[in-house]
Design a protein around this motif. Structure first.
Motif, mmCIF file in Angstrom:
data_model
loop_
_atom_site.group_PDB
_atom_site.id
_atom_site.type_symbol
_atom_site.label_atom_id
_atom_site.label_comp_id
_atom_site.label_asym_id
_atom_site.label_seq_id
_atom_site.Cartn_x
_atom_site.Cartn_y
_atom_site.Cartn_z
ATOM 1 N N GLU A 103 -71.638 -57.262 -144.340
ATOM 2 C CA GLU A 103 -71.714 -58.063 -142.943
ATOM 3 C C GLU A 103 -72.356 -57.362 -141.990
ATOM 4 O OE1 GLU A 103 -67.603 -58.754 -142.105
ATOM 5 O OE2 GLU A 103 -66.990 -59.214 -143.940
ATOM 6 N N TYR A 104 -72.534 -56.261 -141.849
ATOM 7 C CA TYR A 104 -73.356 -55.288 -141.032
ATOM 8 C C TYR A 104 -75.004 -55.572 -141.071
ATOM 9 C CZ TYR A 104 -68.687 -53.126 -140.057
ATOM 10 O OH TYR A 104 -67.704 -52.970 -139.918
ATOM 11 N N ASP A 105 -75.368 -56.077 -142.070
ATOM 12 C CA ASP A 105 -76.717 -56.149 -142.234
ATOM 13 C C ASP A 105 -77.205 -57.235 -141.272
ATOM 14 O OD1 ASP A 105 -76.465 -55.317 -144.703
ATOM 15 O OD2 ASP A 105 -77.285 -56.544 -146.001
ATOM 16 N N GLU A 106 -76.463 -58.281 -140.658
ATOM 17 C CA GLU A 106 -76.941 -59.042 -139.477
ATOM 18 C C GLU A 106 -77.367 -58.259 -138.294
ATOM 19 O OE1 GLU A 106 -75.587 -63.057 -136.986
ATOM 20 O OE2 GLU A 106 -74.098 -61.895 -138.431
ATOM 21 N N GLU A 107 -76.541 -57.340 -137.759
ATOM 22 C CA GLU A 107 -77.021 -56.749 -136.617
ATOM 23 C C GLU A 107 -77.916 -55.440 -136.583
ATOM 24 O OE1 GLU A 107 -72.438 -55.541 -136.826
ATOM 25 O OE2 GLU A 107 -73.694 -57.038 -137.603
ATOM 26 N N ILE A 108 -77.965 -54.984 -137.876
ATOM 27 C CA ILE A 108 -78.744 -54.034 -138.179
ATOM 28 C C ILE A 108 -80.312 -54.659 -138.450
ATOM 29 C CG2 ILE A 108 -79.849 -52.414 -139.870
ATOM 30 C CD1 ILE A 108 -76.778 -51.912 -140.801
ATOM 31 N N THR A 109 -80.358 -55.934 -139.222
ATOM 32 C CA THR A 109 -81.676 -56.520 -138.983
ATOM 33 C C THR A 109 -82.121 -56.939 -137.679
ATOM 34 O OG1 THR A 109 -81.235 -57.373 -141.387
ATOM 35 C CG2 THR A 109 -83.025 -58.737 -139.888
ATOM 36 N N LEU A 110 -81.164 -57.572 -136.879
ATOM 37 C CA LEU A 110 -81.574 -57.816 -135.528
ATOM 38 C C LEU A 110 -82.215 -56.676 -134.778
ATOM 39 C CD1 LEU A 110 -78.468 -60.340 -134.475
ATOM 40 C CD2 LEU A 110 -80.897 -60.813 -134.938
ATOM 41 N N SER A 111 -81.441 -55.474 -134.933
ATOM 42 C CA SER A 111 -81.921 -54.221 -134.170
ATOM 43 C C SER A 111 -83.496 -54.151 -134.817
ATOM 44 C CB SER A 111 -81.027 -53.122 -134.532
ATOM 45 O OG SER A 111 -79.756 -53.314 -133.993
ATOM 46 N N ILE A 112 -83.683 -53.918 -135.914
ATOM 47 C CA ILE A 112 -84.925 -53.557 -136.654
ATOM 48 C C ILE A 112 -85.837 -54.397 -135.998
ATOM 49 C CG2 ILE A 112 -86.378 -53.161 -138.669
ATOM 50 C CD1 ILE A 112 -83.797 -52.133 -140.069
ATOM 51 N N GLU A 113 -85.617 -55.748 -136.025
ATOM 52 C CA GLU A 113 -86.544 -56.880 -135.374
ATOM 53 C C GLU A 113 -87.126 -56.489 -133.941
ATOM 54 O OE1 GLU A 113 -85.500 -60.494 -138.324
ATOM 55 O OE2 GLU A 113 -84.642 -60.498 -136.268
ATOM 56 N N HIS A 114 -85.904 -56.057 -133.212
ATOM 57 C CA HIS A 114 -85.865 -55.742 -131.899
ATOM 58 C C HIS A 114 -87.145 -54.475 -131.849
ATOM 59 C CE1 HIS A 114 -84.601 -55.328 -127.675
ATOM 60 N NE2 HIS A 114 -84.855 -54.080 -127.783
ATOM 61 N N ILE A 115 -86.855 -53.565 -132.512
ATOM 62 C CA ILE A 115 -87.570 -52.345 -132.690
ATOM 63 C C ILE A 115 -89.083 -52.787 -132.991
ATOM 64 C CG2 ILE A 115 -87.990 -50.042 -133.883
ATOM 65 C CD1 ILE A 115 -84.981 -49.946 -133.826
ATOM 66 N N ILE A 116 -89.380 -53.537 -133.871
ATOM 67 C CA ILE A 116 -90.802 -53.858 -134.343
ATOM 68 C C ILE A 116 -91.298 -54.503 -133.026
ATOM 69 C CG2 ILE A 116 -91.755 -55.559 -135.918
ATOM 70 C CD1 ILE A 116 -89.650 -55.151 -137.974
ATOM 71 N N LYS A 117 -90.548 -55.318 -132.508
ATOM 72 C CA LYS A 117 -91.338 -55.887 -131.155
ATOM 73 C C LYS A 117 -91.702 -54.934 -130.275
ATOM 74 C CE LYS A 117 -89.039 -60.303 -131.297
ATOM 75 N NZ LYS A 117 -87.977 -61.275 -130.922
ATOM 76 N N GLU A 118 -90.740 -53.822 -130.146
ATOM 77 C CA GLU A 118 -91.071 -52.757 -129.043
ATOM 78 C C GLU A 118 -92.303 -51.853 -129.693
ATOM 79 O OE1 GLU A 118 -89.826 -51.856 -126.169
ATOM 80 O OE2 GLU A 118 -88.087 -53.089 -126.208
ATOM 81 N N ALA A 119 -92.437 -51.881 -130.713
ATOM 82 C CA ALA A 119 -93.922 -51.139 -131.370
ATOM 83 C C ALA A 119 -95.019 -51.699 -130.799
ATOM 84 C CB ALA A 119 -93.617 -50.903 -132.970
ATOM 85 N N LYS A 120 -95.171 -52.838 -130.775
ATOM 86 C CA LYS A 120 -96.156 -53.723 -130.074
ATOM 87 C C LYS A 120 -97.484 -53.594 -131.282
ATOM 88 C CE LYS A 120 -94.734 -53.752 -125.527
ATOM 89 N NZ LYS A 120 -94.861 -53.225 -124.079
ATOM 90 N N THR A 121 -98.500 -53.233 -130.923
ATOM 91 C CA THR A 121 -99.558 -52.974 -131.678
ATOM 92 C C THR A 121 -99.805 -51.392 -132.286
ATOM 93 O OG1 THR A 121 -101.055 -52.084 -129.813
ATOM 94 C CG2 THR A 121 -101.024 -54.386 -130.176
ATOM 95 N N LYS A 122 -98.921 -50.585 -132.092
ATOM 96 C CA LYS A 122 -98.728 -49.172 -132.703
ATOM 97 C C LYS A 122 -98.298 -49.407 -134.024
ATOM 98 C CE LYS A 122 -98.669 -45.930 -128.973
ATOM 99 N NZ LYS A 122 -98.028 -44.870 -128.247
#
Length: 329
Positions: A103-122
């Protein structure tokens, strides 16, 4: 005794709230904290995502500060029905309740997607850091979660990979709550009191978010944790990225009388069983036993946690060197 350590935040966090799917108890949310490093890496966007333990929440500013100083953006996730993510007094009675750790996969996935956006072009380099039950959840997600390929390394701080060591009466109670899906308040056996400033410890965390006397245990959650442990053991070496495993060098089953040695040992999990289980879940694993560490390595006495920090960042430095070599080949 160590000097009290305030947990009034000395770090500026940005907060993101995720609205999650409802379950049999109603609506859910998860809360992601983000602190930005000022020591930006020219090559990589380095980030760590912290996942807390059972009936717990993130209050470890000192851990965040260490990562910021080493050039990592720091993220911490308060899981559904925990800490900042408890949405009602009724839900507070079901702290850390779940039927399946996936069940916790949902918020971990959302967190990782958020982090990927923060990385931008790096080029993103993401570390998952899980403590206790959070270590089990981290291991499970890294083995099969939707975004597991985006995880570059895992750090496990006393992960709940093996069954609890219980007395006869505790075993009977655990069997009852598991078999009948019940909830019961159980004694914390000195661990919470050994870390909180109001008793034997130095950490002034919020007792409404992390109680220290009685912990609400849910049969469904115990069953889900056991199923997750069995799943990891069944898969065998299922984590493909490098793993750092850290635990105390010893554990003690506490009794009703306080002993000073409780400040220098794991009072929650059996470190031998934990270490044995850890050796089977990853293809690349480094195991450090930290002398005189508590269950949460980073809440140990100052000299102990400093040693743990030094070992962890040495390990990460080797990892970063490997990343640079990979870029050049």
């Amino acid at each position: 005794m160590s000097q009290p350590t305030t947990t009034e935040s000395t770090v500026e966090y940005e907060t993101t709230t995720f609205t999650l799917k409802t379950d049999n108890l109603g609506p859910n949310k998860a809360t992601l904290l983000h602190a930005r490093t000022t020591k930006n890496d020219n090559q990589f966007y380095k980030a760590v995502l912290y996942i807390h333990g059972y009936s717990d929440y993130f209050f470890h500013d000192h851990v965040c500060i260490q990562f910021l100083a080493h050039g990592y953006d720091f993220f911490a996730l308060d899981l559904r029905k925990c800490g900042r993510s408890i949405i009602s007094p009724e839900q507070d009675q079901y702290r850390h309740y779940c039927n399946d750790l996936h069940e916790y996969d949902e918020e971990i996935t959302l967190s990782i997607e958020h982090i990927i956006k923060e990385a931008k072009t790096k080029i993103k380099k993401l570390i998952l850091l899980g403590h206790s039950a959070g270590g089990l959840i981290t291991s499970l997600y890294t083995s099969s979660g939707f975004k597991c390929q985006d995880i570059d390394a895992v750090i496990l701080n006393s992960p709940y990979l093996a069954q609890l060591e219980t007395s006869l009466s505790e075993s009977v109670l655990q069997s009852l709550v598991m078999n009948f899906g019940l909830s019961a308040d159980i004694d914390d056996h000195w661990y919470g009191r050994s870390i909180h400033v109001s008793n034997k410890g130095e950490w002034n965390f919020d007792l409404n978010k992390k109680p220290i006397d009685k912990i609400r245990a849910h049969g469904a959650t115990f069953y889900a944790a056991r199923s997750a442990q069995e799943e990891l053991m069944r898969k065998g070496s299922c984590i493909k990225c490098p793993v750092l495993f850290m635990c105390s060098n010893r554990s003690i089953k506490p009794d009703r009388t306080w002993r000073d040695e409780y400040e220098q040992t794991d009072l929650i999990l059996n470190v031998t069983a934990m270490r044995r289980a850890a050796s089977t879940i990853a293809q690349q694993i480094t195991i450090y036993e930290i002398e005189n560490a508590k269950h949460d390595i980073f809440l140990s006495q100052s000299s102990v946690r400093e040693k743990a920090f030094n070992l962890m960042f040495q390990w990460l430095k080797h990892l970063e060197d490997d990343w640079m070599i990979s870029m050049q080949t």
